[in-house]
Design an enzyme around this catalytic site. Structure first.
Site: not given
Ligand SMILES: *Cc1c(COP(=O)(O)O)cnc(C)c1O
Length: 391
Positions: A59, A112, A184, A209
């Protein structure tokens, strides 16, 4: 490639291809392999107790995660990147890492929608208050700053409606008031908006994206300035946020062609946006790279390109006519997550997603993602759609 050779300055297109790659650390293979791992072994008690080796736990980082993190940090111009399992997780992780009970944050009214949900959900429950601001506020943000304002969150251009923010002016005012600035940067991508040269301290990508670029994986990233890098890594890793190995590999794979793909998305998107602007059925096109856009000058000043995502406002029309237009399109799928190779169309209603500003469009609104198809075929598909709309 090899870090001991003297390095000449590199431009973004070269970074996209070379950053985060070290073939001779992997027997000469061009791509950094997928390291699948949770457990990392230690040879001595002492090295385990001091965590005295490069990798300590799955992790906390692998050669695969480091490769993509290095590429994103280099391109965005930040000091350090950490990956997240989605763009939404990256936003949540960044906000949780840098706020505490009693804080106040300022968030662009055009963010968003899931970002609003994080602010009104977890942050609110944990005692962080959010005020939404008009994305056109610029230096006027100083009037909304309070002594306990710790984060100013920007997104430029805004989701669905594409208002461009004056991020340098907002950042100067935020810093003066003691707050950090997050952005963002998914629309701007790591290539076309350089957050850290415009005053941003933390930049977020929905790598889902354009970085992944093929609509086949969920991935996010948070990138920090040098001053905030340690806190970001400790807090985000402390929340247990990490990305899946396959997704990281798909992010790296997408990264290598980001520059060429984006240029095509940009050119085709702008050509279609300009064409739509001339159509009698269209009232307005919301694309920052069009001279008619209200903040075109800001886009020109701060961005070096545009992606393939923009919206239009149609003239009023009956709902069945709109459905005939949209549902009959052959090359535009109806779906939300953009940035893949394919074109998309999405009817939306942003009125409910605004609280500090009014969004009352004069007709139905559609968001387009222009993919990598031949632009003449896309226009022909849309022209047939307009014929159905007005039939
Ligand atoms: C899609 C998107 C996100 C969220 O990314 P996911 O990977 O889908 O969670 C965040 N911000 C913007 C601007 C987006 O378009």
């Amino acid at each position: 490639m090899s870090s001991d050779k003297e390095q000449r300055p590199r431009r973004a297109g070269t970074h996209v291809v070379h950053s985060g790659r070290d073939p001779f650390a992997h027997h000469g293979f061009v791509n950094t392999p997928v390291y699948r791992g949770s457990t990392v072994l230690f040879k001595t008690i002492e090295s385990f107790e001091n965590r005295a080796q490069r990798y300590v736990y799955g992790r906390r980082g692998t050669p695969t995660s480091e490769a993509l993190e290095e590429a994103i940090a280099t391109l965005e111009g930040g000091a350090r990147t950490v990956l997240a399992p989605s763009g939404a997780a990256a936003i949540a992780g960044a906000l949780l890492a840098f706020t505490k009970a009693g804080d106040h944050i300022l968030v662009a009214d055009t963010v968003y929608l899931p970002t609003r949900k994080i602010c009104g959900g977890a942050l609110k429950r944990f005692g962080v208050e959010t005020t939404y601001y008009d994305p056109a506020i610029g230096a006027g943000i100083s009037e909304l700053m309070r002594p306990n304002t710790t984060v100013v969150f920007t997104e430029s251009p805004g989701s669905l409606t594409f208002e461009v923010q004056d991020i340098p002016a907002i950042a100067a005012a935020a810093h003066k008031g003691g707050a950090i600035v997050m952005t963002d940067n998914t629309w701007g991508t790591p290539l076309y908006f350089k957050p850290f040269s415009h005053g941003v301290d933390i930049s977020i990508q929905a790598a889902t994206k354009y970085i992944v670029g093929h609509a086949d994986a969920m991935l996010g990233s948070v990138t920090a300035s040098a001053a905030l890098a340690k806190t970001m890594v400790d807090e985000i890793q402390g929340l247990g946020i990490c990305a899946g190995t396959e997704e990281m590999y798909l992010g790296l794979r997408g990264m290598r062609t980001l520059d060429v793909r984006l240029e095509r998305h940009w050119r085709s998107g702008l050509e279609i946006a300009a064409w739509l602007e001339q159509r009698p059925e269209v009232s307005r096109v919301l694309h920052p790279a069009l001279p008619s856009h209200p903040q075109h000058a800001l886009w020109k000043r701060d961005f070096t390109g545009a992606c393939g995502l923009f919206s239009i406002v149609l003239k009023p029309c009956p709902k069945p006519a709109l459905a005939a237009m949209v549902e009959g399109l052959q090359l535009f799928g109806m779906g939300a997550s953009w940035g893949g190779f394919e074109s998309l169309v999405l009817p939306f209603n942003a009125t409910q997603a605004r609280s500090a500003t009014a969004w009352q469009p004069e007709g139905p609104t559609l968001r387009f993602h222009i993919g990598l198809e031949d632009v003449a075929d896309l226009k022909a598909d849309l022209a047939a759609g307009f014929a159905r709309l007005t039939a």
